[in-house]
Enzyme design. Structure first.
Site, PDB file in Angstrom:
ATOM      1  N   THR A 209     -34.249   8.879  18.956  1.00 44.80           N
ATOM      2  CA  THR A 209     -35.722   8.377  18.310  1.00 44.80           C
ATOM      3  C   THR A 209     -35.865   9.057  16.877  1.00 44.80           C
ATOM      4  O   THR A 209     -36.480   8.152  16.130  1.00 44.80           O
ATOM      5  CB  THR A 209     -36.779   9.135  19.361  1.00 44.80           C
ATOM      6  OG1 THR A 209     -36.619  10.251  19.585  1.00 44.80           O
ATOM      7  CG2 THR A 209     -36.850   8.301  20.569  1.00 44.80           C
ATOM      8  N   CYS A 211     -33.650   9.825  14.604  1.00 47.23           N
ATOM      9  CA  CYS A 211     -32.858   9.243  13.595  1.00 47.23           C
ATOM     10  C   CYS A 211     -33.167   7.828  13.377  1.00 47.23           C
ATOM     11  O   CYS A 211     -33.081   7.430  12.222  1.00 47.23           O
ATOM     12  CB  CYS A 211     -31.294   9.467  14.267  1.00 47.23           C
ATOM     13  SG  CYS A 211     -30.877  10.979  14.671  1.00 47.23           S
TER      14      CYS A 211
END
Length: 262
Positions: A209, A211
């Site tokens: 999430t 990244c």
């Protein structure tokens, strides 16, 4: 035919494909941009955790960056796992010569709690990398690492943002996903405040999430959006990806970067 906006990710790999360089490039493609990469580290990683990590030499990171920027050019840069103080210093130095938006995701630990940044590198992140950031996107654990501020409720996110902004980024996006209730993030430059709220989906498969959100912001900035618009669009994209996250292996599966096409 006109080339799409170009976005560069400077980060580590995730051999399981859910986070890191792999998630960044998937996100950039999903949002209509051309993703390019500078690999900083290789991890042996799956749905259960990180089994090993090996950083690349600074010269290899420098050569990749120069190869892409000097020929193809970039319109936004996203940084993720930088692993060591030497690599943080190298990347911060490279960014001084690139006049484009920079999204800094100060990756400290993986979704499974595995360390991805040496403790000795924290000072370099604070003093060299964050001052070059257009947007810094720490989660609450990374806020503690960087500033010592602990957030237990949304109202304390202002204090966290102020502490991060003291290190020099133009904007701080404090991600409140570890709190209960709505998934609430605070974006601020110290003057404007934008509260980004989304329903919390009952899905444990949320690997990647952070990244994904940072890469989505970079993609939107590369396409010309301002920071508040880029963050809002990225929040919408990652919320859909979380809702569609799927099981892989025996642990935490990834978000679905292609959810809009299914």
């Amino acid at each position: 035919m006109t080339a799409p906006a170009r976005v560069l990710t400077v980060a580590g790999s995730d051999s399981g494909g859910g986070a890191g360089i792999q998630a960044d490039l998937k996100t950039m493609m999903a949002l209509g941009t051309h993703g390019m990469s500078v690999l900083t580290a290789v991890t042996a990683q799956n749905s259960l955790g990180v089994q090993g990590a090996w950083e690349l030499p600074a010269d290899a990171v420098r050569a990749q960056f120069r190869s892409v920027v000097d020929d193809i050019g970039v319109q936004a840069v996203k940084t993720g796992m930088l692993a060591t103080a030497e690599l943080v210093h190298t990347v911060a130095e490279l960014l001084t010569g690139v006049a484009v938006p920079v999204v800094v995701d100060p990756v400290g630990v993986s979704k499974h709690g595995d360390a991805l940044l040496a403790a000795s590198a924290l000072d370099a992140v604070r003093t060299e990398l964050l001052p070059r950031a257009t947007v810094a996107t720490p989660n609450l654990d990374e806020v503690v690492q960087l500033t010592g501020v602990r957030v237990t409720s949304p109202r304390e996110m202002r204090e966290a943002a102020d502490a991060v902004l003291r290190y020099g980024p133009r904007w701080a996006l404090i991600k409140g996903g570890h709190l209960s209730g709505e998934a609430t993030d605070l974006l601020t430059d110290g003057h404007e405040e934008h509260w980004l709220r989304a329903p919390r989906h009952p899905n444990r498969h949320t690997h990647g999430t952070g990244c994904t959100l940072a890469s989505a912001i970079a993609a939107e900035l590369a396409k010309g959006a301002d920071v508040p618009a880029a963050a809002a669009a990225a929040k919408g994209y990652v919320t859909g990806a979380i809702a569609a996250g799927f099981a892989l292996g025996g642990g935490i599966g990834p978000v679905d970067h292609a959810w809009r096409r299914r």
